[in-house]
Design an enzyme around this catalytic site. Sequence first.
Site, mmCIF file in Angstrom:
data_model
loop_
_atom_site.group_PDB
_atom_site.id
_atom_site.type_symbol
_atom_site.label_atom_id
_atom_site.label_comp_id
_atom_site.label_asym_id
_atom_site.label_seq_id
_atom_site.Cartn_x
_atom_site.Cartn_y
_atom_site.Cartn_z
ATOM 1 N N ASP A 332 9.971 5.335 1.679
ATOM 2 C CA ASP A 332 10.062 4.490 0.493
ATOM 3 C C ASP A 332 11.477 4.131 0.065
ATOM 4 O O ASP A 332 11.699 3.032 -0.423
ATOM 5 C CB ASP A 332 9.294 5.135 -0.668
ATOM 6 C CG ASP A 332 7.786 4.923 -0.505
ATOM 7 O OD1 ASP A 332 7.362 3.770 -0.471
ATOM 8 O OD2 ASP A 332 7.048 5.915 -0.392
ATOM 9 N N TYR A 420 2.029 3.939 -6.432
ATOM 10 C CA TYR A 420 2.501 5.219 -6.948
ATOM 11 C C TYR A 420 3.665 5.097 -7.905
ATOM 12 O O TYR A 420 4.547 4.271 -7.696
ATOM 13 C CB TYR A 420 2.966 6.105 -5.787
ATOM 14 C CG TYR A 420 2.033 7.252 -5.515
ATOM 15 C CD1 TYR A 420 1.934 8.303 -6.414
ATOM 16 C CD2 TYR A 420 1.257 7.288 -4.377
ATOM 17 C CE1 TYR A 420 1.069 9.358 -6.174
ATOM 18 C CE2 TYR A 420 0.384 8.336 -4.128
ATOM 19 C CZ TYR A 420 0.297 9.367 -5.032
ATOM 20 O OH TYR A 420 -0.551 10.400 -4.798
HETATM 21 CU CU CU Z 1 -0.077 11.623 -3.519
#
Ligand code: CU
Length: 678
Positions: A332, A420
Amino acid sequence: MEQNKKMAAAPSQTILFIILLHIFYIFVPSHQYHPLDSLTPSEFSQIRSIVTKAYPESSTHKLTFQYVGLEEPSKQTVISWLKNETTTNPPRQAFVIARIDHQTHELIVDLSLQEIASKRIYSGYGYPMFTFEDQENADKLAFTYPPFVASIRRRGLKLEEVVCESFSVGWYGAEEEEGKNKKRIVKVMCYYMNGTVNLFMRPIEGISMTVDLDEMKIIGFQDRVTVPVPKADETEFRESKIKPPFRQSLKAITVVQPDGPSFTIDGHMIRWADWEFHLSFDVRAGMIISLASIYDLEKQQSRRVLYKGHVSEMFVPYMDLTEEWQRRTFFDAGEYGYGLCSMTLEPLRDCPPNAVFMDAYFAKQDGMSRKIPKAFCIFERYAGDIMWRHTEATIPGKTVREVRQDVSLVVRTVSTFGNYDYVNDWEFKQSGSIKVTVGLTGMVQVRGTTYTHKDHMEEDVYGTLVAENSIAIHHDHFLTYRLDLDVDGDANSFVKSKLRTTRVNDRRSSRKSYWTVDSKTAKTESDARIKLGSEPAELLFVNPNKKTKMGNLIGYRLIPEGVTGALLSSDDHPQIRAAFTNYNVWVTAYNKSEKWAGGLYADQSHGDDTLAVWSNRNRSIENKDIVLWYTLGFHHVPYQEDFPVMPTLNGGFELRPSNFFESNPVLKVKQPKEEYSP
Ligand code: CU
Ligand code: MN
């Protein structure tokens, strides 16, 4: 909104003060220029004009800025500047990674001289970070691509309710590249809203597109299987849209500092209690803490602890072997940008009422700057905890009680990578500890399935059925922090102290065992690779040239909070690329260019520029400037409570003084001058 207003109205004086403080920080220019300050909007535009002058855009010349960040001066330069040994400011430089005509260019732009100081074309494996525009443009392509439109219609879905996302593709060995041109590609997969904004709970499984980012066109399309899109019901997370009944609300709660905060912000320098540190922002690393020093009351001097600390990489591999999922092994920070994904914080909710906010800036694909308003918040935390206490109840006829409140300073950002959200806290404690915490929240990634009950499932579904037709997939989160500790100077050593059970075989004691501490100084990098959890150990950074009055080496220790190691096989391609997660702890010799644990070019990397490769040089790390790399992780087996939005799950570590001070540094902390009780 009603609720929000009520909360805001309660501590109105504090809010007014914070607003005034905020205005003050915006309009009063910083008194002092600092060589580690993040690039400013005016610097971004200078960089843009210098680069576009050198590489003019035309129909044949396409130029995109993939990364623009501060090229920081050498440590020696910064340290002598701090000591006022040099009268001139260090040259202001930027590091630029640009894509020009399908090639990756590395440029050092000198802002003082207004010129490109150096340039080279990178020809190794891997590609630079995606820009927002890379992703937005790739996601848009599907909507004018006839086969995709036909697939959506065939499923009976409304095209205007479809949202697409770009996924990095990783690397799966040499075989797949034979005979193919290497390309900067992403996979695009889509979701369905139609009655919810929680699109990640409504995947349109089976359809995937391959997009060539440099050509910005679809070069591959698959419509493999048709699976029901999970229902929109119960996926909503907005208070205004959730169906009653609600849980009973708690009474109002807040934090009040009647005299205002105790910290000061001067440009990017933050001073609080005995701490001072520099706070900056990088589009790849996100929050960077530099030059963290603590004032030692006894020695009457400020002592350095950390030269620089930040997230170096984050690895999030999913454990699903189906076609559309097996490549989901995200890096990420290196692919999507821990800073690029930094989000605006919501006052009173993301941060308490006593928080002060700071903005951040980055360069867009065209080189122009974009602001992330309120990207940071800084606040003093008092959560009712105890810093130290004692009741002396042993003295006959007398009780002595002494207690201190534990008040600390927190700097926070939130990075949201698609589904997320990561809450990033750096917390400075009066005791000299630095606590780093990451909180995972947001949405888990779910795969659409025909299953509606666990009893019907016959195969390995790679996850947990969290709702009808929704399987939340097993995955990991590994965060690797680069921590250039300089404990009381830059010459440090790494000491591993194992706690070892010792048997007592003679008659000198009635005991049969006790434990002892075996300390060993790591000579080279290979001595400092540690998988935690197998044996108890103390992990210390010491200054071997400085001792306390008692003769102990001056030090700081790493206290991991929970331990998670890699579970993928070391010959699995994602794990080769993420070999920096093979150990929880590594120590390397300081090298300015070794910043990104997964390599400078993480997208489609081959694992030839990772922390594991650098460590293999096995350099000497004794009594040298050294860097600590710590990987914390989570093996995430999803549970139904993670649906439709996940309650925050925390992990972290602490850097704690260990024979750094002569005695308890907070003994002489006085209680705040007025005890405030509303
Ligand atoms: Cu997770
Ligand atoms: Mn160091």
